[in-house]
Design a protein around this motif. Structure first.
Motif, short mmCIF file in Angstrom:
data_model
loop_
_atom_site.label_atom_id
_atom_site.label_comp_id
_atom_site.label_asym_id
_atom_site.label_seq_id
_atom_site.Cartn_x
_atom_site.Cartn_y
_atom_site.Cartn_z
N GLU A 58 0.83 -1.21 0.00
CA GLU A 58 0.00 0.00 0.00
C GLU A 58 0.86 1.26 0.00
N ARG A 59 1.91 1.27 0.84
CA ARG A 59 2.79 2.44 0.92
C ARG A 59 3.47 2.70 -0.42
N GLU A 92 2.60 1.58 -3.47
CA GLU A 92 1.65 1.92 -4.51
C GLU A 92 1.34 3.42 -4.46
N ARG A 93 1.15 3.94 -3.25
CA ARG A 93 0.85 5.37 -3.10
C ARG A 93 2.08 6.21 -3.43
N HIS A 113 0.08 5.89 -7.84
CA HIS A 113 -1.10 5.21 -8.37
C HIS A 113 -2.34 5.68 -7.62
N GLU A 114 -3.27 6.29 -8.36
CA GLU A 114 -4.49 6.80 -7.73
C GLU A 114 -5.34 5.65 -7.18
N THR A 167 -4.85 2.06 -6.01
CA THR A 167 -3.73 1.19 -5.65
C THR A 167 -4.07 -0.29 -5.79
#
Length: 246
Positions: free
Chosen positions: A158-159, A161-162, A166-167, A169
């Motif tokens: 998650e970290r 991807e952000r 990426h809007e 994720t």
């Protein structure tokens, strides 16, 4: 790591933010074993957690069980197991985090000292943070180890991807549960309770005002993506200087 006084960064929030920005660490252990060399290093992406109540600040990560370093950790954990599938090893470990841009600094950039005395030599600019601590290995196939791995891989994904912008994720839950369970069996989870964290941001702070300005100008004039990034890093670290760059 040798840390010259004017390059030192000991502010913990600043160091934590550095690790969050550059999470790929060089994870180093020095554990004697017949399975592999005593010194082992792997490139591992980490999640860093700040201290919370009685829980110390820590790093969390995972690595392939096929990695010789992981095999040494599993062997050591079995020898020191506390009976619940985890073990905190006696040996200290080290993780080194580096900023992605480093640069050779030519003496030609020292526009004050070089023409005045000629007493200049090349150097190298970089920023790095070192973390030391005791490692807890989640080596046994228990519910506790599985839950640790699940939390760690979900938060790491998650970290990043952000961080990648990426809007929408990608999430671990997007993959089939059975597939993720299979993948988890092939990795080893571990966490490092941070005993100390320190940084060296070697970015021309020791230079005279004229030389510092010359270094910034010199890197910007090179016009490459890396040189401009280095100029930005130098300016960011030397923001307290009252130097005209005109």
């Amino acid at each position: 790591m040798y840390i010259r006084g004017n390059h030192a960064e000991l502010d913990v929030p600043t160091l934590v933010e550095f690790v969050k920005n550059y999470p790929l660490g060089l994870f180093t252990t020095a554990i004697k074993s017949d399975l592999a060399a005593t010194l082992q290093t792997s490139h591992i992406p980490f999640v860093i957690d700040e201290a919370d109540g009685d829980r110390p600040a820590r790093l969390r990560a995972h690595m392939a069980r096929a990695n010789p370093q992981a095999k040494v950790l599993i062997e050591a954990a079995k020898a020191q197991s506390n009976g619940d599938g985890t073990a905190t090893l006696e040996d200290e470990v080290l993780v080194l985090f580096n900023a992605p841009v480093t640069a050779y600094v030519t003496p030609k950039f020292y526009t004050e000292t070089k023409p005045d005395t000629g007493k200049v030599v090349p150097t190298w600019n970089y920023a790095a943070v070192q973390v030391y601590g005791k490692i807890t290995v989640h080596g046994a196939p228990t519910d506790q180890s599985s839950a640790f791995l699940q939390d760690q891989i979900e938060e790491l994904s998650e970290r990043q991807e952000r961080a990648a912008g990426h809007e929408k994720t990608w999430k671990v839950s997007d993959a089939p549960d059975r597939y993720i369970d299979m993948k988890k069996k092939a990795i080893l989870g571990f966490e490092i309770a941070i005993d100390r964290i320190e940084g060296r941001f070697k970015l021309s702070q020791e230079s005279t005002d004229g030389d510092w300005a010359g270094v910034v100008k010199g890197f910007r004039a090179l016009g490459t993506e890396r040189s401009v990034a280095m100029a930005d890093m130098i300016e960011g670290r030397g923001a307290h200087r009252t130097v005209s760059l005109e």
